[in-house]
Enzyme design. Structure first.
Site, mmCIF file in Angstrom:
data_model
loop_
_atom_site.group_PDB
_atom_site.id
_atom_site.type_symbol
_atom_site.label_atom_id
_atom_site.label_comp_id
_atom_site.label_asym_id
_atom_site.label_seq_id
_atom_site.Cartn_x
_atom_site.Cartn_y
_atom_site.Cartn_z
ATOM 1 N N THR A 156 0.871 -1.187 0.000
ATOM 2 C CA THR A 156 0.000 0.000 0.000
ATOM 3 C C THR A 156 0.906 1.234 0.000
ATOM 4 O O THR A 156 1.389 1.625 -1.053
ATOM 5 C CB THR A 156 -0.984 0.003 1.201
ATOM 6 O OG1 THR A 156 -0.255 -0.239 2.403
ATOM 7 C CG2 THR A 156 -2.043 -1.060 1.022
ATOM 8 N N LYS A 182 3.868 -7.037 3.676
ATOM 9 C CA LYS A 182 3.606 -5.610 3.452
ATOM 10 C C LYS A 182 3.291 -4.987 4.809
ATOM 11 O O LYS A 182 2.768 -5.656 5.710
ATOM 12 C CB LYS A 182 2.455 -5.397 2.485
ATOM 13 C CG LYS A 182 1.118 -5.873 3.001
ATOM 14 C CD LYS A 182 -0.004 -4.873 2.813
ATOM 15 C CE LYS A 182 0.372 -3.506 3.238
ATOM 16 N NZ LYS A 182 -0.696 -2.817 3.996
ATOM 17 N N THR A 193 -0.198 -7.338 12.732
ATOM 18 C CA THR A 193 -0.865 -6.194 12.130
ATOM 19 C C THR A 193 -0.240 -5.788 10.808
ATOM 20 O O THR A 193 0.238 -4.701 10.643
ATOM 21 C CB THR A 193 -0.887 -5.027 13.107
ATOM 22 O OG1 THR A 193 0.448 -4.807 13.553
ATOM 23 C CG2 THR A 193 -1.747 -5.335 14.276
ATOM 24 N N GLU A 279 5.515 4.202 7.709
ATOM 25 C CA GLU A 279 5.148 5.405 6.967
ATOM 26 C C GLU A 279 6.009 6.601 7.364
ATOM 27 O O GLU A 279 6.008 7.006 8.519
ATOM 28 C CB GLU A 279 3.659 5.707 7.168
ATOM 29 C CG GLU A 279 2.797 4.714 6.405
ATOM 30 C CD GLU A 279 1.302 4.889 6.639
ATOM 31 O OE1 GLU A 279 0.536 4.417 5.804
ATOM 32 O OE2 GLU A 279 0.937 5.487 7.648
ATOM 33 N N ASN A 401 -0.554 10.380 5.919
ATOM 34 C CA ASN A 401 -1.823 10.009 6.539
ATOM 35 C C ASN A 401 -2.870 11.104 6.545
ATOM 36 O O ASN A 401 -4.048 10.841 6.776
ATOM 37 C CB ASN A 401 -1.591 9.478 7.948
ATOM 38 C CG ASN A 401 -1.038 8.082 7.887
ATOM 39 O OD1 ASN A 401 -1.678 7.200 7.336
ATOM 40 N ND2 ASN A 401 0.166 7.899 8.393
ATOM 41 N N THR A 406 -8.052 10.649 0.142
ATOM 42 C CA THR A 406 -8.604 11.569 -0.852
ATOM 43 C C THR A 406 -7.540 12.041 -1.837
ATOM 44 O O THR A 406 -6.363 11.759 -1.662
ATOM 45 C CB THR A 406 -9.214 12.798 -0.149
ATOM 46 O OG1 THR A 406 -8.297 13.261 0.833
ATOM 47 C CG2 THR A 406 -10.503 12.412 0.516
#
Lengths: 406, 406
Positions: A156, A182, A193, A279, A401, A406
């Site tokens: 992702t 991933k 997780t 991230e 994040n 969007t």
């Protein structure tokens, strides 16, 4: 990695999830994402003994439910299909039916029973899967037989693929264990997780495989944290297809520990890759706590340090703000003797037996600018220890994040 | 604030911590920081019945220890001194002696017994206090009698002072309750994780005061989170000096509830100010969970949502990513009936009785651009409810904390 040369297994360079005998993998662009690969599969030539561990989030996504149901039937799997971009989570009865249909279509395409097909999804929560695109992708299984494509398709916000393989001699046979994973966001040590798939050509008894998976997950994937969030979709699956024809491995087999060590190594390296590629992360942070009464306590303290936003930002800022480590330990919920506390950043000792040393700040900074920052916490309450892994907290975490969906 | 007009107390506009009869406060520049005020005090004309709650961090800083010891002696305080910039935490025996010396010097300066002096510190952990500067500052108590200066002197990375006062009629007397607080980083709902001081001219029985403080802290200061870190230094103190000569208040007094309501309001507004001014925050986020079996469960779920980095970044990005709310609730550890779950962002309903509604995304965005973002979670497992407050997670949080110390 430091000790691998001494270990009774060898790392296979540039190897992928399809390295063990009888496994193939691939990936295509289904169109769930603009241009990146977003649909992948792993296939075993023969049904493989399998085991899984799943997120502890109350909201388990539909694909996890049907994968658990499939595994319950025979402890076997032969095919895994995975889509990214859409989690098929919190999608109600329709989402469940979509996951079932994915399982059935993939079974038909690969010529196996639906109960041998695992389904995994990762991405945005609460949107219905575009089943027309999924169906087209399933029809293209085998079109692009390339494990690297699989490893890309499951990502992702990850910035790189995560894969590793080792070879270990068991029962005189060259057993291979490989893994692909991933991670990136919603990574927290409360069950597995993330998505992680492990393949091996060893023959392993089902119950022992499940036991080994729980144990290795607890000490590896459950010891990483990126942001404290526990996702609805994450799981670890292992498929052991037995194609090396070894005498069936089980917990009391004399070579079980050797097998577990190699497996554990695969899981740990994947876990570290996930933490390092958290991230926005620029560094892997490794926290080791030694000298507790129980391993669980050491793990809880290590995870408290690795999860502290203040520790994470200090490491990003390469600031030897050890007070935040002290504070995180004190808030960890584990009681300990403060007078025996020692803390070191890499090789630079800061606190010893509860006393602040006159440490050399530039030496600390030297440790903090490294790609992997190591923190050592020492106690004298017992002889247990644990390591946890995480990453720094950066501007890019916020950026990724604040604008993911969007 | 919405209901305050109906409540039996009134807000005193622009009032400070010295509003109740017999209290004075002030602040000076001790030189711990470059130019900002960094040393403050509160003084009561007469000894005040007092109560305190303290951080649950294993490492309680020295000033908290001596303040607790002082309070144990007589349940009274008359003077509070506070320095910012240095936490006097993890400073060992020397740090403890420094805190004792602060207490003694302040007692001498204000002419009270040392057991009536509370000491509070906030700032960097693990550095010794520059006692020469502290001594000079203590000698200047009363030099700058200005409650606004006190409210500035206690700040660290806060961007504004936090103070409020209300008047409530008790026993026919105009009782005033005022509060001042500092927050910003290391704010997490696990006991009072900030500095907060409350003054009142009511006469209150000591045991009831302690009971009321625990209760109000639990529902206000313990319901806010900025970054999940629980500091070593935080406490809430209340001083009730009785100068309005009311009949002594206690838990069974007919007007106790009215007094508690006014006090609770002061605490809640301070808590909200702290959350709103969290490090780098651009918004106050208010999460209300209704319909649980116990208040504790509602609070746990509300805090899980408010603490989620993914929810916080989505709100910063004004992205109606409600799936992250669902995921945070599912990971909260509270069991609940998923089929009765409802979620609304402000007035826009997203999920009702477990079903995703066809909500209007622009309406959600309208709610998310507000200064205060309200999230409502509804269940049907019981009749309890709780509200928690937090803030969004922004680039500036990372910036502030990557460079706080150096």
């Amino acid at each position: 990695m430091e000790q691998t040369l001494l270990k009774p297994f060898k790392i296979i360079e540039n190897a992928h999830i399809d390295q063990p005998k009888g496994f193939t993998a691939g990936g295509v662009h289904a169109g769930l994402r603009r241009s990146k690969l977003d649909f992948g599969w792993i296939n075993s030539k023969v049904p493989a003994t399998a085991a899984g561990v799943y997120t502890q989030n109350t909201f388990q996504a539909a694909p996890l439910q049907i994968t658990q149901e499939a595994l319950k039937q025979s402890d076997q799997l032969q095919t895994i299909i995975v889509n990214s971009a859409n989690a098929n989570s919190y999608t109600g009865e329709q989402g469940y039916q979509d996951a079932v249909q994915m399982q059935q279509l993939a079974a038909k395409k690969t010529g196996v029973d639906p109960s041998l097909v695992a389904v995994a999804s990762t991405g945005v929560i609460g949107e219905m899967l575009p089943m027309n695109l999924i169906k087209e992708a399933i029809a293209r299984i085998d079109e692009n037989k390339d494990a690297d494509a699989f490893e890309h398709a499951i990502l992702t916000t990850d910035t790189k693929t995560k894969h590793i393989a080792v070879e270990v001699e068991i029962d005189g046979k060259p057993i291979t264990i490989a893994g692909a994973a991933k991670g990136s966001g919603m990574i927290h040590p409360n069950m597995a997780t993330m998505l992680s798939f492990i393949t091996t050509d060893a023959k392993v008894e089902a119950e022992s495989l499940q036991h080994g998976l729980k144990q290795s997950t607890n000490q590896t994937f459950n010891r990483i944290t990126v942001d404290g969030d526990c996702s609805t979709n994450d799981m670890v699956l292992i498929l052991a297809n037995g194609m090396q024809n070894n005498e069936t491995l089980h917990q009391k087999h004399p070579e079980w520990n050797r097998f577990m060590e190699a497996w554990q190594f695969v899981s740990r390296e994947l876990a570290k890759m996930i933490a390092k590629d958290g991230e926005g992360a620029t560094k892997l942070v490794e926290v080791t706590v030694e000298g507790t009464e129980t391993e669980e306590q050491a793990a809880q303290m290590a995870k408290a340090v690795i999860a502290s936003s203040l520790v994470k930002t200090a490491i990003y800022g390469e600031d030897a703000n050890w007070g935040r480590i002290v504070s995180a330990l004190g808030a960890s919920g584990v009681p300990f003797n403060k007078n025996s506390l020692s803390i070191a950043i890499g090789s630079e000792r800061i606190i010893e037996d509860g006393q602040l040393l006159s440490f050399h700040e530039p030496n600390c900074v030297e440790e903090l600018v490294k790609d992997t920052v190591q923190l050592f916490i020492g106690l004298k309450d017992g002889s247990e220890k644990a390591t946890a892994w995480g990453c720094d907290l950066t501007y890019d975490y916020v950026k990724i994040n604040a604008s993911y969906r969007t």
